[in-house]
Design a protein around this motif. Structure first.
Motif, PDB file in Angstrom:
ATOM      1  N   ASN A 167      52.903  81.398  -9.907  1.00 17.65           N
ATOM      2  CA  ASN A 167      51.636  80.981  -9.324  1.00 17.65           C
ATOM      3  C   ASN A 167      51.200  79.645  -9.922  1.00 17.65           C
ATOM      4  N   THR A 168      51.193  78.618  -9.099  1.00 19.51           N
ATOM      5  CA  THR A 168      50.774  77.296  -9.554  1.00 19.51           C
ATOM      6  C   THR A 168      49.300  77.318  -9.915  1.00 19.51           C
ATOM      7  N   LEU A 169      48.982  76.763 -11.066  1.00 13.84           N
ATOM      8  CA  LEU A 169      47.600  76.749 -11.538  1.00 13.84           C
ATOM      9  C   LEU A 169      46.862  75.545 -10.976  1.00 13.84           C
ATOM     10  N   GLN A 170      45.635  75.766 -10.522  1.00 11.36           N
ATOM     11  CA  GLN A 170      44.835  74.653 -10.030  1.00 11.36           C
ATOM     12  C   GLN A 170      44.498  73.696 -11.178  1.00 11.36           C
ATOM     13  N   THR A 171      44.224  74.281 -12.329  1.00  6.54           N
ATOM     14  CA  THR A 171      44.001  73.491 -13.546  1.00  6.54           C
ATOM     15  C   THR A 171      45.037  73.918 -14.572  1.00  6.54           C
ATOM     16  N   PRO A 172      45.937  73.032 -14.992  1.00  3.14           N
ATOM     17  CA  PRO A 172      46.976  73.413 -15.955  1.00  3.14           C
ATOM     18  C   PRO A 172      46.372  73.897 -17.275  1.00  3.14           C
ATOM     19  N   LEU A 173      47.151  74.680 -17.996  1.00  3.00           N
ATOM     20  CA  LEU A 173      46.753  75.163 -19.317  1.00  3.00           C
ATOM     21  C   LEU A 173      47.476  74.348 -20.382  1.00  3.00           C
ATOM     22  N   LEU A 174      46.709  73.740 -21.277  1.00  2.75           N
ATOM     23  CA  LEU A 174      47.273  72.913 -22.339  1.00  2.75           C
ATOM     24  C   LEU A 174      46.998  73.569 -23.687  1.00  2.75           C
ATOM     25  N   TYR A 175      48.055  73.686 -24.515  1.00  4.36           N
ATOM     26  CA  TYR A 175      47.924  74.287 -25.834  1.00  4.36           C
ATOM     27  C   TYR A 175      48.470  73.333 -26.893  1.00  4.36           C
ATOM     28  N   ASP A 176      47.871  73.410 -28.071  1.00  2.00           N
ATOM     29  CA  ASP A 176      48.423  72.747 -29.248  1.00  2.00           C
ATOM     30  C   ASP A 176      49.242  73.807 -29.979  1.00  2.00           C
ATOM     31  N   ILE A 177      50.568  73.803 -29.780  1.00  2.00           N
ATOM     32  CA  ILE A 177      51.386  74.884 -30.325  1.00  2.00           C
ATOM     33  C   ILE A 177      51.701  74.700 -31.811  1.00  2.00           C
ATOM     34  N   HIS A 178      51.295  73.575 -32.407  1.00  2.00           N
ATOM     35  CA  HIS A 178      51.372  73.446 -33.864  1.00  2.00           C
ATOM     36  C   HIS A 178      50.252  74.247 -34.517  1.00  2.00           C
ATOM     37  N   GLU A 179      49.074  74.160 -33.930  1.00  2.00           N
ATOM     38  CA  GLU A 179      47.914  74.869 -34.475  1.00  2.00           C
ATOM     39  C   GLU A 179      47.776  76.263 -33.863  1.00  2.00           C
ATOM     40  N   ASP A 180      48.148  76.398 -32.613  1.00  2.00           N
ATOM     41  CA  ASP A 180      47.967  77.651 -31.873  1.00  2.00           C
ATOM     42  C   ASP A 180      49.273  78.080 -31.203  1.00  2.00           C
ATOM     43  N   PRO A 181      50.314  78.425 -31.997  1.00  2.00           N
ATOM     44  CA  PRO A 181      51.596  78.836 -31.389  1.00  2.00           C
ATOM     45  C   PRO A 181      51.497  80.128 -30.591  1.00  2.00           C
ATOM     46  N   GLY A 182      50.430  80.895 -30.830  1.00  2.00           N
ATOM     47  CA  GLY A 182      50.236  82.119 -30.055  1.00  2.00           C
ATOM     48  C   GLY A 182      49.661  81.866 -28.681  1.00  2.00           C
ATOM     49  N   GLU A 183      49.326  80.606 -28.366  1.00  2.00           N
ATOM     50  CA  GLU A 183      48.803  80.216 -27.048  1.00  2.00           C
ATOM     51  C   GLU A 183      47.629  81.105 -26.631  1.00  2.00           C
ATOM     52  N   THR A 184      46.654  81.188 -27.528  1.00  2.00           N
ATOM     53  CA  THR A 184      45.476  82.027 -27.267  1.00  2.00           C
ATOM     54  C   THR A 184      44.290  81.230 -26.740  1.00  2.00           C
TER      55      THR A 184
END
Length: 507
Positions: A424-441
């Motif tokens: 499902n293509t997101l209307q607004t992409p989800l961006l994470y900082d995986i250095h600080e938040d590797p759990g993508e929460t």
């Protein structure tokens, strides 16, 4: 010994390129994430150079033991022994529930529903074509009835073929040596001993190569811990925690035996050992409905973020969350790699092939196509060196990547929750900082980080324009019954008759 966090899939290792370039990603017709039928012409294209083929140019002996899952094709043209390996013992596909569970071959509602759900594009389109003329009264009662009957017959015939010639059926449980079928529709007794068999073959191969003073490349692709999991008789109950944990101990034992044999032959310091998983754990049961019991599954890894906090990864196998694609890798090369060091930079299993080519002194252009992987050899002298990957693209289907790792950031442009791959293509992409938040929460505010989002979207556009594939998935190829490997027609069944004695391996 060095440890690294890697993004993985088994095909990356053998050819150093993204699977989408070969059309080995979910397509537009069938909802399959793997080669689902042995009765098709799908497979790793012959024009692609495998790591085994490249090493043979340097006079290496090559062997593979374990799961192939890259096609068979007409006359076995895609088999490992035709792709650079001198010898092979193993299975064509993942060992699944149909291999050992007592599931009826045809009269099984779950199989019927799964068949429809994974091919519904075809059947829904046919139904629409059939039903559109109804309001216009273009059918007579008899012609409409005949059309519906023909539709049902076509559906049932296709289902019967799928139950026979795909992973839904037990005939797909085939055990090979080179080009010969040793067992078909094998039982749990053989499967339980796969790891012991692969270990024995590996030790024999190392000894033969050493006696001949031949350099060698050994690829062991354990069927376990792919569910259903069951350890060999020697390891049942070894953990007191269940079959999954018992099998994990058995894998650990097997790797230890192989490393010990290198030491016994005095070639330990001359041999690179790489241990890695091809994906995160499958923690859900069939059809992803419920979480499997703890004694039958693994769990997504936990890593430390840039603040030293331990964070559990989100997601599992068949997702593009970190828990599905981020796995630990261990590289052992005594005297060459610094001990007890960790590489924190973004790497991929695609990097293994160019790394080995650089080690043995082969040019990267020995392959017919440019590789997506980058050599890791620079980390041998500096574990803090920067990654050569500007962006890593994570696919769920042929149309385009659903997520991108971009340095410390990761952008999801399509998701399907935690349990599946992004459709499902997101209307607004989800961006994470995986250095600080590797759990993508906690997604970052895309307005605040719009410049990062735009940079990644630009990389996706540039990557899509540079793709050299046709855009079509090999998983959508039709089944041709005459291509299906069959030991004894029409039953396609053969018992394993070789004697299994592991006393020398277990001692």
């Amino acid at each position: 010994m060095s440890t690294i966090d890697k993004y993985c899939w088994c095909l990356y290792l053998l050819a150093g390129r993204l699977p989408v370039r070969y059309g080995l990603v979910r397509g537009h017709i069938y909802d399959h994430d793997v080669l689902f039928s042995l009765a098709s012409e799908a497979g790793l294209p012959l024009e692609e150079t495998t790591i085994a083929e490249a090493l043979k140019h340097r006079g290496y002996a090559t062997a593979m033991f374990g799961k192939w899952h890259l096609g068979i094709g007409s006359n076995g043209r895609f088999l490992p022994v035709n792709r650079g390996f001198d010898s092979w013992l193993g299975t064509l596909v993942s060992h699944g529930r149909s291999c050992v569970a007592n599931i009826p071959s045809l009269l099984h509602l779950g199989k019927l529903i799964y068949f429809y759900l994974t091919s519904k594009v075809i059947w829904n389109c046919l139904l629409i074509i059939i039903l559109v003329p109804v309001p216009f009264r273009l059918y007579t009662r008899m012609s409409f009835l005949v059309t519906i009957v023909c539709f049902l017959i076509a559906f049932l015939v296709s289902y019967v073929m799928a139950a026979k010639f795909t992973l839904l059926g037990k005939p797909s449980c085939v055990f090979f040596r080179d080009k010969d079928i040793l067992a078909q529709q094998y039982d749990a007794n053989l499967y339980d001993n796969f790891t012991l068999l692969y270990t024995k073959e590996s030790l024999d191969f190392i000894d033969r190569s050493h006696q001949k003073q031949s350099p060698f490349f050994l690829y062991v692709a354990f069927n376990k811990l792919h569910p259903p999991v069951s350890p060999s008789y020697s390891f049942k109950g070894s953990s007191n925690m269940g079959p999954y944990q018992d099998s994990l101990i058995e894998i650990d034992w097997s790797v230890g035996k192989i490393v010990n044999r290198l030491q016994q032959n005095g070639i330990d310091n001359e041999t690179v050992v790489i241990f890695i998983s091809d994906n995160g754990p499958q923690i859900y049961g069939p059809a992803f409905k419920d979480m499997a019991p703890p004694n039958q599954r693994g769990s997504a890894g936990a890593v430390s973020n840039n603040k030293g906090q331990i964070i559990r990864l989100r997601g599992s196998k068949m997702s593009n969350w970190e828990g599905g694609i981020r796995v630990p890798g261990i590289i052992r090369w005594p005297g060459k790699l610094p001990q007890n060091s960790t590489i924190k930079e973004v790497t991929s299993i695609m990097d293994i092939m160019p790394t080995i080519l650089e080690i043995v002194g082969l040019p990267l252009n020995i392959t017919n196509s440019p590789m997506d992987g980058k050599s890791l050899l620079r980390f041998a002298s500096n574990v803090h060196a920067n990654s050569q990957h500007k962006a890593l693209f994570h696919y769920c289907e042929m149309s385009g990547p659903s997520a991108v790792t971009y340095g410390q950031y990761k952008l999801h442009v399509a998701t399907s929750g935690d349990r599946g791959c992004g459709k499902n293509t997101l209307q607004t992409p989800l961006l994470y900082d995986i250095h600080e938040d590797p759990g993508e929460t906690t997604p970052l505010c895309v307005n605040k980080y719009n410049h990062v989002v735009q940079e990644i979207l630009h990389e996706i556009t540039k990557h899509q324009r540079g793709r050299d594939d046709s855009g079509w998935s090999q998983f959508d190829m039709p089944m041709w019954p005459w291509l299906f490997p069959c030991a004894n027609f029409p039953s396609c069944k053969r018992d394993f008759i070789e004697k299994m004695n592991f006393d020398d391996v277990l001692s």
